[in-house]
Design a protein around this motif. Structure first.
Motif, PDB file in Angstrom:
ATOM      1  N   ALA B 227      -1.718  -6.228  13.259  1.00 15.49           N
ATOM      2  CA  ALA B 227      -1.200  -7.573  13.028  1.00 15.49           C
ATOM      3  C   ALA B 227      -0.773  -7.760  11.580  1.00 15.49           C
ATOM      4  O   ALA B 227       0.295  -8.319  11.288  1.00 15.49           O
ATOM      5  CB  ALA B 227      -2.259  -8.606  13.419  1.00 15.49           C
ATOM      6  N   ASN B 228      -1.598  -7.290  10.656  1.00 16.60           N
ATOM      7  CA  ASN B 228      -1.270  -7.461   9.241  1.00 16.60           C
ATOM      8  C   ASN B 228      -0.033  -6.674   8.841  1.00 16.60           C
ATOM      9  O   ASN B 228       0.789  -7.140   8.045  1.00 16.60           O
ATOM     10  CB  ASN B 228      -2.454  -7.043   8.371  1.00 16.60           C
ATOM     11  N   SER B 229       0.100  -5.465   9.401  1.00 15.21           N
ATOM     12  CA  SER B 229       1.276  -4.656   9.048  1.00 15.21           C
ATOM     13  C   SER B 229       2.558  -5.314   9.538  1.00 15.21           C
ATOM     14  O   SER B 229       3.551  -5.383   8.805  1.00 15.21           O
ATOM     15  CB  SER B 229       1.187  -3.257   9.654  1.00 15.21           C
ATOM     16  N   ILE B 230       2.528  -5.802  10.760  1.00 16.58           N
ATOM     17  CA  ILE B 230       3.737  -6.437  11.289  1.00 16.58           C
ATOM     18  C   ILE B 230       4.052  -7.698  10.490  1.00 16.58           C
ATOM     19  O   ILE B 230       5.219  -7.990  10.205  1.00 16.58           O
ATOM     20  CB  ILE B 230       3.568  -6.762  12.781  1.00 16.58           C
ATOM     21  N   ASN B 231       3.021  -8.399  10.116  1.00 19.55           N
ATOM     22  CA  ASN B 231       3.230  -9.598   9.301  1.00 19.55           C
ATOM     23  C   ASN B 231       3.937  -9.255   8.009  1.00 19.55           C
ATOM     24  O   ASN B 231       4.896  -9.912   7.587  1.00 19.55           O
ATOM     25  CB  ASN B 231       1.874 -10.250   9.036  1.00 19.55           C
ATOM     26  N   GLN B 232       3.499  -8.188   7.341  1.00 19.13           N
ATOM     27  CA  GLN B 232       4.144  -7.800   6.088  1.00 19.13           C
ATOM     28  C   GLN B 232       5.562  -7.284   6.329  1.00 19.13           C
ATOM     29  O   GLN B 232       6.453  -7.520   5.509  1.00 19.13           O
ATOM     30  CB  GLN B 232       3.316  -6.716   5.381  1.00 19.13           C
ATOM     31  N   TYR B 233       5.757  -6.636   7.459  1.00 16.65           N
ATOM     32  CA  TYR B 233       7.086  -6.130   7.787  1.00 16.65           C
ATOM     33  C   TYR B 233       8.084  -7.282   7.944  1.00 16.65           C
ATOM     34  O   TYR B 233       9.230  -7.179   7.496  1.00 16.65           O
ATOM     35  CB  TYR B 233       6.965  -5.314   9.072  1.00 16.65           C
ATOM     36  N   PHE B 234       7.616  -8.379   8.531  1.00 18.02           N
ATOM     37  CA  PHE B 234       8.504  -9.514   8.721  1.00 18.02           C
ATOM     38  C   PHE B 234       8.825 -10.249   7.434  1.00 18.02           C
ATOM     39  O   PHE B 234       9.844 -10.894   7.315  1.00 18.02           O
ATOM     40  CB  PHE B 234       7.879 -10.521   9.690  1.00 18.02           C
ATOM     41  N   GLU B 235       7.894 -10.171   6.484  1.00 17.56           N
ATOM     42  CA  GLU B 235       7.989 -11.109   5.376  1.00 17.56           C
ATOM     43  C   GLU B 235       8.419 -10.504   4.055  1.00 17.56           C
ATOM     44  O   GLU B 235       8.090 -11.029   3.001  1.00 17.56           O
ATOM     45  CB  GLU B 235       6.609 -11.755   5.175  1.00 17.56           C
ATOM     46  N   VAL B 236       9.138  -9.408   4.075  1.00 16.87           N
ATOM     47  CA  VAL B 236       9.442  -8.718   2.821  1.00 16.87           C
ATOM     48  C   VAL B 236      10.142  -9.595   1.775  1.00 16.87           C
ATOM     49  O   VAL B 236       9.669  -9.681   0.645  1.00 16.87           O
ATOM     50  CB  VAL B 236      10.254  -7.435   3.084  1.00 16.87           C
ATOM     51  N   PRO B 237      11.246 -10.269   2.096  1.00 17.65           N
ATOM     52  CA  PRO B 237      11.899 -11.019   1.017  1.00 17.65           C
ATOM     53  C   PRO B 237      11.071 -12.217   0.560  1.00 17.65           C
ATOM     54  O   PRO B 237      11.129 -12.601  -0.612  1.00 17.65           O
ATOM     55  CB  PRO B 237      13.219 -11.476   1.639  1.00 17.65           C
ATOM     56  N   PHE B 238      10.283 -12.796   1.440  1.00  8.63           N
ATOM     57  CA  PHE B 238       9.459 -13.930   1.042  1.00  8.63           C
ATOM     58  C   PHE B 238       8.337 -13.463   0.140  1.00  8.63           C
ATOM     59  O   PHE B 238       8.002 -14.113  -0.854  1.00  8.63           O
ATOM     60  CB  PHE B 238       8.886 -14.638   2.269  1.00  8.63           C
ATOM     61  N   ASP B 239       7.751 -12.340   0.502  1.00  3.72           N
ATOM     62  CA  ASP B 239       6.680 -11.808  -0.317  1.00  3.72           C
ATOM     63  C   ASP B 239       7.169 -11.449  -1.710  1.00  3.72           C
ATOM     64  O   ASP B 239       6.441 -11.604  -2.689  1.00  3.72           O
ATOM     65  CB  ASP B 239       6.074 -10.548   0.333  1.00  3.72           C
ATOM     66  N   SER B 240       8.431 -10.963  -1.803  1.00  6.50           N
ATOM     67  CA  SER B 240       8.922 -10.585  -3.135  1.00  6.50           C
ATOM     68  C   SER B 240       8.979 -11.782  -4.049  1.00  6.50           C
ATOM     69  O   SER B 240       8.911 -11.640  -5.260  1.00  6.50           O
ATOM     70  CB  SER B 240      10.339 -10.005  -3.090  1.00  6.50           C
ATOM     71  N   ASN B 241       9.145 -12.964  -3.466  1.00  5.78           N
ATOM     72  CA  ASN B 241       9.342 -14.139  -4.309  1.00  5.78           C
ATOM     73  C   ASN B 241       8.081 -14.904  -4.628  1.00  5.78           C
ATOM     74  O   ASN B 241       8.132 -15.903  -5.317  1.00  5.78           O
ATOM     75  CB  ASN B 241      10.330 -15.084  -3.626  1.00  5.78           C
ATOM     76  N   MET B 242       6.966 -14.442  -4.101  1.00  3.35           N
ATOM     77  CA  MET B 242       5.723 -15.159  -4.392  1.00  3.35           C
ATOM     78  C   MET B 242       4.817 -14.278  -5.230  1.00  3.35           C
ATOM     79  O   MET B 242       4.647 -13.099  -4.933  1.00  3.35           O
ATOM     80  CB  MET B 242       5.017 -15.535  -3.083  1.00  3.35           C
ATOM     81  N   ASN B 243       4.224 -14.873  -6.225  1.00  3.60           N
ATOM     82  CA  ASN B 243       3.416 -14.090  -7.157  1.00  3.60           C
ATOM     83  C   ASN B 243       2.254 -13.372  -6.489  1.00  3.60           C
ATOM     84  O   ASN B 243       1.883 -12.271  -6.847  1.00  3.60           O
ATOM     85  CB  ASN B 243       2.860 -15.006  -8.250  1.00  3.60           C
ATOM     86  N   ARG B 244       1.688 -14.059  -5.518  1.00  3.12           N
ATOM     87  CA  ARG B 244       0.489 -13.502  -4.894  1.00  3.12           C
ATOM     88  C   ARG B 244       0.791 -12.222  -4.143  1.00  3.12           C
ATOM     89  O   ARG B 244      -0.053 -11.347  -3.996  1.00  3.12           O
ATOM     90  CB  ARG B 244      -0.069 -14.550  -3.939  1.00  3.12           C
ATOM     91  N   THR B 245       2.017 -12.114  -3.632  1.00  7.44           N
ATOM     92  CA  THR B 245       2.288 -11.039  -2.680  1.00  7.44           C
ATOM     93  C   THR B 245       3.342 -10.051  -3.156  1.00  7.44           C
ATOM     94  O   THR B 245       3.790  -9.223  -2.367  1.00  7.44           O
ATOM     95  CB  THR B 245       2.792 -11.650  -1.367  1.00  7.44           C
ATOM     96  N   LYS B 246       3.771 -10.136  -4.412  1.00  3.54           N
ATOM     97  CA  LYS B 246       4.938  -9.339  -4.765  1.00  3.54           C
ATOM     98  C   LYS B 246       4.625  -7.869  -5.008  1.00  3.54           C
ATOM     99  O   LYS B 246       5.512  -7.090  -5.311  1.00  3.54           O
ATOM    100  CB  LYS B 246       5.659  -9.926  -5.961  1.00  3.54           C
ATOM    101  N   ASN B 247       3.378  -7.480  -4.879  1.00  7.75           N
ATOM    102  CA  ASN B 247       3.074  -6.065  -5.052  1.00  7.75           C
ATOM    103  C   ASN B 247       2.688  -5.385  -3.757  1.00  7.75           C
ATOM    104  O   ASN B 247       2.013  -4.365  -3.767  1.00  7.75           O
ATOM    105  CB  ASN B 247       1.967  -5.899  -6.083  1.00  7.75           C
ATOM    106  N   ARG B 248       3.132  -5.941  -2.671  1.00  5.43           N
ATOM    107  CA  ARG B 248       2.829  -5.304  -1.394  1.00  5.43           C
ATOM    108  C   ARG B 248       3.702  -4.064  -1.239  1.00  5.43           C
ATOM    109  O   ARG B 248       4.774  -3.966  -1.809  1.00  5.43           O
ATOM    110  CB  ARG B 248       3.090  -6.298  -0.270  1.00  5.43           C
ATOM    111  N   PRO B 249       3.242  -3.119  -0.423  1.00  6.39           N
ATOM    112  CA  PRO B 249       3.932  -1.823  -0.351  1.00  6.39           C
ATOM    113  C   PRO B 249       5.380  -1.919   0.113  1.00  6.39           C
ATOM    114  O   PRO B 249       6.244  -1.229  -0.410  1.00  6.39           O
ATOM    115  CB  PRO B 249       3.106  -1.035   0.667  1.00  6.39           C
ATOM    116  N   LEU B 250       5.667  -2.772   1.082  1.00  5.91           N
ATOM    117  CA  LEU B 250       7.046  -2.843   1.567  1.00  5.91           C
ATOM    118  C   LEU B 250       7.948  -3.476   0.531  1.00  5.91           C
ATOM    119  O   LEU B 250       9.117  -3.114   0.416  1.00  5.91           O
ATOM    120  CB  LEU B 250       7.109  -3.640   2.869  1.00  5.91           C
TER     121      LEU B 250
END
Lengths: 196, 480
Positions: B227-250
């Motif tokens: 579940a967590n992997s798919i969540n990160q797969y969906f959210e790549v551009p959003f994660d890039s723009n948030m400080n909390r998540t911008k260092n995720r592997p994808l």
């Protein structure tokens, strides 16, 4: 030839031995250098030339997205070209959207803050020269309005992004399958030729 | 000598040794490495002697040798760093030994001519003048005037070199893979999920079967990873723009989207199969449902409506229910009660977390209660914290725990309710943070207390009339 394209297709998967990029490690130990690809030969400012793999760069200050320089193998198949084009297009489209988003957000925030401050009769900067900030309750009004005004834009972007992401992954899968199939059949052919 | 425990002393020794090294580089490769390792251990050393101006001239960047240290005086803290994002990310992105990150500091001071690697922002960024390091400028003023042309040539190259280093090959580094997978699967969150499932399992009124327990936990872990992997797969551009998540592997490109999806499938298929076949189909169904809810309902809903929080609370509530059904094989009120605890807990936890991230959420286009309905956010957190007290009182009624549980858990439930009330009244960063951190320890404590107050099985069987009471003593005595 197939192996190179296989390498390109497998670039996400490439299981090389653990070798760090020279630049990361600052210490140019000669033994490590010898086994790695030569440092990028000629390039335009800040964009390396992709010799065997794609390169991913630092986040763009406007859109926070990382640019990619794509590696184009000589024997690029139609499928691979489609994939590369789609990825490039998606990257540009994403960059466009997020740049605009960030810019409009920051502009909106600044204008909101200045309008609120002028309503309250305060100056933009306080006595120490620092910019005044509004309380979280006040800012919440702006955040909510920003989300509301951009609601359709955001949902359209979402749908498009999901579609593109899915398509890219599908193409990547097809490319990978094709490349592995080709390398398997080549290997079979080679062993058969050797046997004869 | 290089291993002296006294860190300050080693710093000064290090400097004098470096001078020798500069002269005798070929012979001192081994010592250079140990020196670098020593510095690696104590990055704070740089502070102690960097401010000693006379030592600055001895810092050398030797491009051709292994002694590749680029020392830079620590920048004054009040500077406006223009390339901050670049810098910050570079620091995090590159796992350079502690010496190297100093390079990335954009020190817009013109006095850094001694270091060849200075990426000089000074010619191009006049607005950083407002924060000079006054103590350094005096000493280096004289040096600056002597060599302006030298600076420009060096620094452009150096800047290019620095920006080049930020480019990485889009190639999988096998050595990094375990770390990448851990981040992709959000391993800490997964661990919490498995803990809550294990608690559900342990609270079930059946004999404890360690094998099923292990299998159920493993299955839940795999399902959560998916579940967590798919969540990160969906959210790549959003994660890039948030400080909390911008260092995720994808986001960083450490693996490709295809790789992430393959990993998710490789976890999900065995996980659900394990749950359905080795445990029971109900648990497998719940696991699959949870994955679906998280990836296909919660993740898209985050950007469409605030209802995502309620869906997310259900997602969090399912693992203990899964644990319970893994043990008993059927859905009972006790299972729903355990789920209820998690459901109620989610609100103070998440609402407090999201309170301090409102700007990021708004910019990223996420519709969260904290952004769009701040009043509701606080009310809901308070309401559900109080709900925890009510649920704890319900536990003995459902035969899940003894009556001691509501009593023993009252202090922690009241405490979190108090913090939620403070958050409701004040609604500031501090109260939100306090509530969030409280929720982190509150849940494990609550589950542990429930476990210790679990109703003994013998009593339950007696009450159900399954076992004949011993003739010598009345049944009541057993319940004391």
């Amino acid at each position: 030839m197939a192996s190179r394209s296989a390498a390109a297709a497998f670039s996400p998967f490439a299981l090389s031995a653990a070798r760090r990029l020279v630049g990361l490690n600052m210490r140019k130990c000669s033994s490590k250098l010898a086994t790695q690809q030569p440092p990028k030969p000629k390039r335009s400012p800040f964009r390396p030339e992709a010799v065997t793999h794609d390169w991913i760069g630092p986040p763009n200050p406007l859109s926070n997205l990382r640019p990619v320089v794509y590696f184009v193998p000589e024997d690029e198949s139609e499928l691979q070209r489609r994939l590369r084009r789609l990825r490039q297009e998606t990257e540009d489209w994403n960059h466009e959207f997020w740049t605009q988003q960030n810019i409009s957000f920051n502009k909106g925030k600044d204008s909101f803050i200045s309008s609120q401050l002028s309503e309250k009769g305060l100056s933009l900067r306080d006595e120490n020269g620092r910019r005044r900030t509004l309380g979280s309750e006040d800012m919440a009004v702006f955040y909510k309005s920003f989300l509301d005004t951009n609601r359709t834009r955001h949902s359209d972007y979402n749908k498009e992004w999901y579609r593109r992401n899915f398509l890219i992954t599908l193409l990547m899968g097809r490319v990978a399958l094709k490349a592995s199939w080709r390398s398997i059949t080549e290997r079979c052919r080679k062993t058969r030729a050797d046997d004869k | 000598m290089y291993k002296t425990p006294c860190s300050r002393l080693s710093g000064l020794i290090g400097v004098s040794v470096k001078q020798k090294l500069v002269q005798n580089v070929p012979e001192c490769k081994q010592t250079a490495r140990s020196l670098i390792q020593l510095h690696k251990r104590d990055p704070s050393n740089w502070l102690t002697y960097q401010h000693l101006n006379f030592l600055k001239r001895q810092y050398v960047a030797k491009n051709s040798s292994e002694l590749h240290q680029r020392a830079v005086p620590k920048p004054a803290p009040t500077q406006t760093i223009v390339d901050e994002r670049d810098v910050g990310v570079e620091r995090r992105v590159q796992r350079i030994p502690a010496i190297a990150p100093v390079v990335a500091d954009t020190v817009p001071q013109s006095e850094d001519i001694t270091s060849q690697a200075r990426p000089a922002i000074s010619p191009s960024e006049p607005d950083t003048d407002d924060a000079p390091a006054q103590k350094d400028s005096a000493s280096s003023g004289s040096a600056t005037s002597g060599e302006p042309p030298h600076i420009h040539v060096e620094t452009d190259e150096a800047k290019e070199a620095r920006l080049d280093r930020q480019w990485k090959l889009l190639k999988v580094d096998v050595a990094e893979l375990p770390d990448v997978y851990a981040k992709l699967a959000k391993i800490k969150l997964t661990a919490l999920v498995v803990t809550s499932a294990a608690a559900g399992f342990a609270m079930a009124p059946v004999p404890f079967d360690p094998l099923i327990f292990f299998v159920a936990s493993l299955g839940t872990c795999l399902a959560s990873c998916t579940a967590n992997s798919i969540n990160q797969y969906f959210e790549v551009p959003f994660d890039s723009n948030m400080n909390r998540t911008k260092n995720r592997p994808l986001v960083r490109g450490q693996i490709s989207p295809l790789h992430a999806v393959s990993f998710a499938l490789a976890c999900g298929v065995p996980g659900i199969a394990l749950l359905s076949l080795a445990v029971n189909p109900l648990t497998g169904f719940l696991g699959a449902l949870n994955i679906f809810l998280y990836t296909c309902c919660y993740t898209p809903l985050k950007r469409l409506s605030i209802a995502n929080t309620w869906v997310g609370a259900v997602v969090g509530a399912i693992p203990p229910v899964m644990g319970w059904t893994a043990a008993t094989g059927c859905l009972e009120p006790g299972a729903l009660l355990m789920g209820g605890f998690l459901y109620c807990w989610q609100f103070p936890h998440f609402n407090a977390l999201s309170w301090n991230l409102r700007e990021d959420y708004s910019r990223g286009g996420y519709r969260m209660m904290s952004v769009t309905h701040p009043g509701m956010c606080k009310r809901v957190a308070l309401r559900h914290s109080l709900g925890l007290v009510g649920l704890a009182a319900l536990a003995p009624a459902l035969d899940v725990t003894t009556w001691t549980f509501p009593v023993v858990s009252l202090p922690i439930n009241l405490y979190i309710s108090y913090l939620a009330f403070r958050f409701y009244r004040r609604g500031d960063r501090d109260s939100a943070r306090k509530l969030f951190f409280c929720s982190l320890w509150h849940l494990p404590m609550l589950l542990l207390l429930a476990l210790t107050c679990k109703k003994p099985r013998r009593e339950q069987e007696l009450e159900a009339g399954l076992v004949a009471p011993p003739t010598a003593s009345p049944p009541l005595a057993l319940q004391s």
